[in-house]
Design a protein around this motif. Sequence first.
Motif, PDB file in Angstrom:
ATOM      1  N   LEU A 246       0.857  -1.180   0.000  1.00 36.74           N
ATOM      2  CA  LEU A 246       0.000   0.000   0.000  1.00 36.74           C
ATOM      3  C   LEU A 246       0.896   1.235   0.000  1.00 36.74           C
ATOM      4  CD1 LEU A 246      -2.710   1.471   0.230  1.00 36.74           C
ATOM      5  CD2 LEU A 246      -2.592   1.152   2.714  1.00 36.74           C
ATOM      6  N   ALA A 247       0.828   2.029  -1.054  1.00 39.63           N
ATOM      7  CA  ALA A 247       1.686   3.201  -1.196  1.00 39.63           C
ATOM      8  C   ALA A 247       0.839   4.418  -1.536  1.00 39.63           C
ATOM      9  CB  ALA A 247       2.733   2.961  -2.284  1.00 39.63           C
ATOM     10  N   LEU A 248       0.801   5.381  -0.618  1.00 37.71           N
ATOM     11  CA  LEU A 248       0.047   6.623  -0.815  1.00 37.71           C
ATOM     12  C   LEU A 248       0.962   7.839  -0.665  1.00 37.71           C
ATOM     13  CD1 LEU A 248      -3.115   5.770   1.338  1.00 37.71           C
ATOM     14  CD2 LEU A 248      -2.729   5.313  -1.090  1.00 37.71           C
ATOM     15  N   ALA A 249       2.248   7.649  -0.770  1.00 35.44           N
ATOM     16  CA  ALA A 249       3.220   8.716  -0.497  1.00 35.44           C
ATOM     17  C   ALA A 249       3.079   9.882  -1.461  1.00 35.44           C
ATOM     18  CB  ALA A 249       4.637   8.156  -0.584  1.00 35.44           C
ATOM     19  N   SER A 250       3.586  11.019  -1.027  1.00 35.87           N
ATOM     20  CA  SER A 250       3.696  12.204  -1.872  1.00 35.87           C
ATOM     21  C   SER A 250       2.351  12.684  -2.387  1.00 35.87           C
ATOM     22  CB  SER A 250       4.644  11.940  -3.041  1.00 35.87           C
ATOM     23  OG  SER A 250       5.919  11.629  -2.564  1.00 35.87           O
ATOM     24  N   CYS A 274       4.921   8.163   3.078  1.00 35.27           N
ATOM     25  CA  CYS A 274       5.795   9.344   3.184  1.00 35.27           C
ATOM     26  C   CYS A 274       5.180  10.582   2.536  1.00 35.27           C
ATOM     27  CB  CYS A 274       7.132   9.058   2.501  1.00 35.27           C
ATOM     28  SG  CYS A 274       8.134   7.813   3.312  1.00 35.27           S
ATOM     29  N   PHE A 275       5.680  11.742   2.938  1.00 31.05           N
ATOM     30  CA  PHE A 275       5.356  13.011   2.300  1.00 31.05           C
ATOM     31  C   PHE A 275       3.858  13.295   2.245  1.00 31.05           C
ATOM     32  CE2 PHE A 275       9.453  11.776   0.564  1.00 31.05           C
ATOM     33  CZ  PHE A 275      10.189  12.923   0.740  1.00 31.05           C
ATOM     34  N   ASN A 276       3.240  13.320   3.385  1.00 29.20           N
ATOM     35  CA  ASN A 276       1.851  13.710   3.508  1.00 29.20           C
ATOM     36  C   ASN A 276       1.702  14.537   4.776  1.00 29.20           C
ATOM     37  OD1 ASN A 276      -0.013  12.469   1.358  1.00 29.20           O
ATOM     38  ND2 ASN A 276       1.328  10.745   1.862  1.00 29.20           N
ATOM     39  N   CYS A 940       5.174  16.137  -1.864  1.00 29.26           N
ATOM     40  CA  CYS A 940       6.345  15.292  -1.769  1.00 29.26           C
ATOM     41  C   CYS A 940       7.216  15.335  -2.998  1.00 29.26           C
ATOM     42  CB  CYS A 940       5.974  13.867  -1.487  1.00 29.26           C
ATOM     43  SG  CYS A 940       4.743  13.190  -2.545  1.00 29.26           S
ATOM     44  N   THR A 941       6.837  16.079  -4.023  1.00 24.28           N
ATOM     45  CA  THR A 941       7.768  16.272  -5.116  1.00 24.28           C
ATOM     46  C   THR A 941       8.812  17.299  -4.734  1.00 24.28           C
ATOM     47  OG1 THR A 941       6.236  17.895  -6.027  1.00 24.28           O
ATOM     48  CG2 THR A 941       6.127  15.673  -6.896  1.00 24.28           C
ATOM     49  N   LYS A 942       8.609  17.980  -3.617  1.00 26.57           N
ATOM     50  CA  LYS A 942       9.592  18.925  -3.104  1.00 26.57           C
ATOM     51  C   LYS A 942      10.610  18.169  -2.250  1.00 26.57           C
ATOM     52  CE  LYS A 942       7.772  22.453  -5.021  1.00 26.57           C
ATOM     53  NZ  LYS A 942       8.484  23.141  -6.095  1.00 26.57           N
ATOM     54  N   PRO A 943      11.762  18.814  -1.912  1.00 29.59           N
ATOM     55  CA  PRO A 943      12.730  18.121  -1.063  1.00 29.59           C
ATOM     56  C   PRO A 943      12.069  17.560   0.177  1.00 29.59           C
ATOM     57  CG  PRO A 943      13.639  20.173  -1.862  1.00 29.59           C
ATOM     58  CD  PRO A 943      12.193  20.147  -2.293  1.00 29.59           C
ATOM     59  N   GLU A 944      12.420  16.326   0.517  1.00 31.92           N
ATOM     60  CA  GLU A 944      11.698  15.605   1.547  1.00 31.92           C
ATOM     61  C   GLU A 944      11.854  16.191   2.931  1.00 31.92           C
ATOM     62  OE1 GLU A 944      14.500  12.057   2.890  1.00 31.92           O
ATOM     63  OE2 GLU A 944      13.736  11.841   0.879  1.00 31.92           O
ATOM     64  N   ASN A 945      12.816  17.118   3.102  1.00 33.42           N
ATOM     65  CA  ASN A 945      13.040  17.682   4.424  1.00 33.42           C
ATOM     66  C   ASN A 945      12.533  19.108   4.530  1.00 33.42           C
ATOM     67  OD1 ASN A 945      14.833  18.639   2.603  1.00 33.42           O
ATOM     68  ND2 ASN A 945      16.635  17.711   3.527  1.00 33.42           N
ATOM     69  N   LYS A 995      16.474   8.399  -4.850  1.00 27.29           N
ATOM     70  CA  LYS A 995      15.144   8.536  -5.444  1.00 27.29           C
ATOM     71  C   LYS A 995      14.221   7.468  -4.870  1.00 27.29           C
ATOM     72  CE  LYS A 995      16.421  10.572  -9.877  1.00 27.29           C
ATOM     73  NZ  LYS A 995      16.490  10.363 -11.327  1.00 27.29           N
ATOM     74  N   TYR A 996      14.777   6.295  -4.657  1.00 25.23           N
ATOM     75  CA  TYR A 996      13.971   5.225  -4.057  1.00 25.23           C
ATOM     76  C   TYR A 996      13.524   5.631  -2.668  1.00 25.23           C
ATOM     77  CZ  TYR A 996      12.879   0.589  -2.215  1.00 25.23           C
ATOM     78  OH  TYR A 996      12.265  -0.479  -1.647  1.00 25.23           O
ATOM     79  N   ARG A 997      14.428   6.330  -1.977  1.00 26.33           N
ATOM     80  CA  ARG A 997      14.057   6.787  -0.641  1.00 26.33           C
ATOM     81  C   ARG A 997      12.931   7.794  -0.713  1.00 26.33           C
ATOM     82  NH1 ARG A 997      17.043  11.099   3.260  1.00 26.33           N
ATOM     83  NH2 ARG A 997      15.785  10.693   5.067  1.00 26.33           N
ATOM     84  N   GLN A 998      13.018   8.715  -1.691  1.00 22.67           N
ATOM     85  CA  GLN A 998      12.057   9.810  -1.742  1.00 22.67           C
ATOM     86  C   GLN A 998      10.698   9.360  -2.256  1.00 22.67           C
ATOM     87  OE1 GLN A 998      14.097  12.684  -4.189  1.00 22.67           O
ATOM     88  NE2 GLN A 998      14.958  13.712  -2.444  1.00 22.67           N
ATOM     89  N   TYR A 999      10.697   8.484  -3.215  1.00 23.95           N
ATOM     90  CA  TYR A 999       9.423   8.196  -3.881  1.00 23.95           C
ATOM     91  C   TYR A 999       8.980   6.752  -3.708  1.00 23.95           C
ATOM     92  CZ  TYR A 999      10.629  12.608  -5.967  1.00 23.95           C
ATOM     93  OH  TYR A 999      10.979  13.922  -6.144  1.00 23.95           O
TER      94      TYR A 999
END
Length: 999
Positions: A246-250, A274-276, A940-945, A995-999
């Motif tokens: 289940l992936a809902l990131a960004s 991630c990134f929500n 989440c398309t922006k820098p993750e931090n 990239k794998y980490r971010q997306y």
Amino acid sequence: MMVFSNFIMILILIGTYPNLESVASLSITSDKEALISFKSQIIMESPNSPLSTWDENLSPCNWTGVFCNKQSQRVVRLDLSNLRMTGSISPHIGNLSFLESLQLQKNQLTGELPYEFGNLFRLRFLNLSFNSLEGVIPRNISQCKQLRVLDLMQNQITGQIPEEISYFTQLQVLNLGRNELSSSIPPSLANISSLIELNLGTNKLGNSIPSDLALLRNLKYLDLTINNLTGSVPPSIYNMSSLVYLALASNNLSGDLPVDIGLTLPNLLGFNFCFNKFTGTIPRSLHNLTNIQIIRMAHNLLHGTIPPGLGNLPKLKMYNIGFNRIISSGKEGLNFLELLSNSTSLDFLAIDFNLLEGVIPNSIGNLSKVLTKFFIGGNNIYGTIPPSIGELWGLQLLNLSYTSVSGEIPKEIGQLKELQILGLADSNLSGKIPISLGNLQKLNRIDLSRNELEGSIPTSFGNFQNLLSMDLSDNRLNGSIPREIFNLPKLSAFLNLSQNYLTGTLPVEIEHLENVVTINISDNKISGNIPVSIGNCKSLEQLLLARNMFMGQIPATLGLVKGLEILDLSSNQLSGVIPPDLQNFQSLQLLNLSFNQLEGEIPVGGVFSNPLKVHLEGNQNLCLDSACLHTHVRRRTVYIIIIPTTIAALCFAIGLLFYIRKGKGMINGDFESFRGQHQIISYDELRQATENFKEENLIGRGSFGSVYRGLLQEGITVAIKVLNMTMAKSQKIFLAECAVLRSIRHRNLVKLITVCSSIDYKNDEFLALVFEFMSNGNLDEWIRGKRRYENGKGLNVMDRLNLAIGVATAVDYLHNETEIPILHCDLKPSNVLLDSDMTPKVGDFGLAKLLIDNQSAISSTHTLKGTIGYIPPEYGFGEKPSIAGDVHSYGILLLELFTGKSPTDESFTGGMSLKNWVEMSFPTYLDQVLDPELWDERQCTKPENQDDCLITIFRIGIACTNDSPAERISMRDALGKLKSVKDILQKAEYTEENKYRQY
């Protein structure tokens, strides 16, 4: 995911061909014609490509990539994947009426999807992924009733997801990821009850997630990452017990994560949220899923502690909870890491940028030996780095930056032979850099900046044959620069050794850095000549050697570095003439040769024709030509390139007024005599430049007077500040600005070009200052939305950060780098002007003060006249203006820049202030204080931090505005912290692994 899809494809294709005996007698001619038409629109890279075997004299069943049914001799499968084909797909492919499998993935095909695909009613497997196909998905593709797999991933397909896709009754894999699909997710997709895999990630899909998707009882893989989805996740989604991934990131999803998610989704192997904006705590039940492999919840608003159970996850490969608000306390606050030693397959671990506290446990070396990436920085970690960290032999990335770890860098880090990225920046590390780090021969990035490291740079760094960037800046390193580090063949990003105590000469081996983009050795004690060999650094864009002890001539070979954008050789002891070749730079944005001992003729062409790009002040023997012209007109022209002798003399004379009576305020000078002797530009010239002070040229008005846009005879556009002579202190404001600007020069300060002291056409007194023209107005206009970019957008986070850093740099210069510290006393957005490149420049020094010593200030005015909302509270109690007062005003400006709220906003009543309002809501409710214009950017398309960077920025603003002047941070500290924030945003890793980490 691709392996999963191919597995399904095999299941579908094995033994599924229909009985075609009844059509055995049909001719294959139509199939051959369709394939020849297909080939005619394809271009192959190599003449020996598989399509070269397509002999028209042979049956297509003998052609490479073509498969026929043995009984009917009709084409049933076409596999031309991964052949680097270009061109488009012929619509005649729709004539392959017996085609069951079409695989054209991993090519470079363009054009639209043929409408004729709808004729392939026997088609079961269609894979066109990893191409550059455009247009919309044909609606009649729903006529392919037998379709099991539809894979269009990574193309440029636009439009909506057609409702007709829901007509597929046997579809098992629908992969539309990495396209440009928009609108909403059709709820009707829930009708495809056979669906096992649904991937709609990396598109532009908006609105909420349809709750109907929960009806897909066979669904195992659901990927909706990197879209514009909003709202909360429908509770029914959390009850899809069949889900494996289940992936809902960004997205922009919110709401608490259900505490029982591990119970309702018992088969989960991968969980990516991630990134929500998810809130609540980490669900304890996730740690009960003993088979789970991936847990990713970074960049949310999660709080609380890390729940127990980490020791129950033996198959865990990735655990990423970075950039949340997870807490721990006490010296043993990081001991939960010991539990992960049971996860022997752990490859990726990120707990960075939370509110974790504690000491890294000595048992850290017991973590998985296959761990490749370890992010732990950005927490309140103290103590030393345990030597056992050298036992994590598989590490490729170690990031411990932005912590409070102290002590020496363990020599055992040199045992991490696979390490590629080492980040130990912005901590309290001390001692010498271990020679053993030179063993890290696979290293491509090393950042040890902003510590307290001392001693010399190890010569063993010459072993970094794969290094792309090195940052050792802002330490206490001494000794000479080892020649070995200039022999690193792959060094290409940057070499930053600035702000140390390095001595000796710059080795001639610098010529070997042919590929490096930035070299920064500023703020050291390097002496000797600048090597002529530096001209071999052909890729240089920035060369920063300022504030050293270089002597001799500027190498003429610098003219060979055609791509140079910034050249800063200021504050050295360089002599001789300016190499004429420097005027040939086409890309140069800043040339700073100021404060050297240069002499002779100033080149007049190229970059030297733009006064905003060149800094030559502090070189007393420079002149426009060999005769060093003295005429009034030519002197003024010279000033457009540098501060002219006449202006310097004028302002020096004015400045003396501030020094004659030390500590006693401004002395009353003989202004009449000064006015008569030092008229630099006439009233008539200014009148002509402004078309008789035409209303259309008025660009600003205040209590001080008016500002007009003008065009001088030399063709230079300027801003002319005409003082209001009815104001009692207009002369003092005039004198103050001249006194302050007489000897300072900085890219973030507005430049004074000339002045006028005359009488106007009414025979009244006339005072004006002529500044460089700033085409983008002032910062206040941008904050209020009165100015925007051409695309209609306002300032984004990085824009605002760059502006904040620019202003801080200017104030730091005034406080710490001028001969006598200068107080601005009226910092506010309207006094920050923006040039054509959006470079911020602080102006309006009418209230400025010059500090003579630590106890007193010589004022340009008898009373302080700052601006309500920005004046520090102690000034109201009679305290003298101070450096801390400027810091307070800057802090208010910084908070205003990121909140969008003025300190005098009407909502601030009953004792409430901008600072108090931010403190009350921050950091728990970041959205409440953040400028609404930035809300959409927090995707989440922006820098993750980014969220944590915003939190840090607000903390800096609060630290600047402390009610107690003694407890405010310094301007230099604020600047350093803001630069650190920028580094975090800019140094995001864009390797495939990251990239794998971010997306």
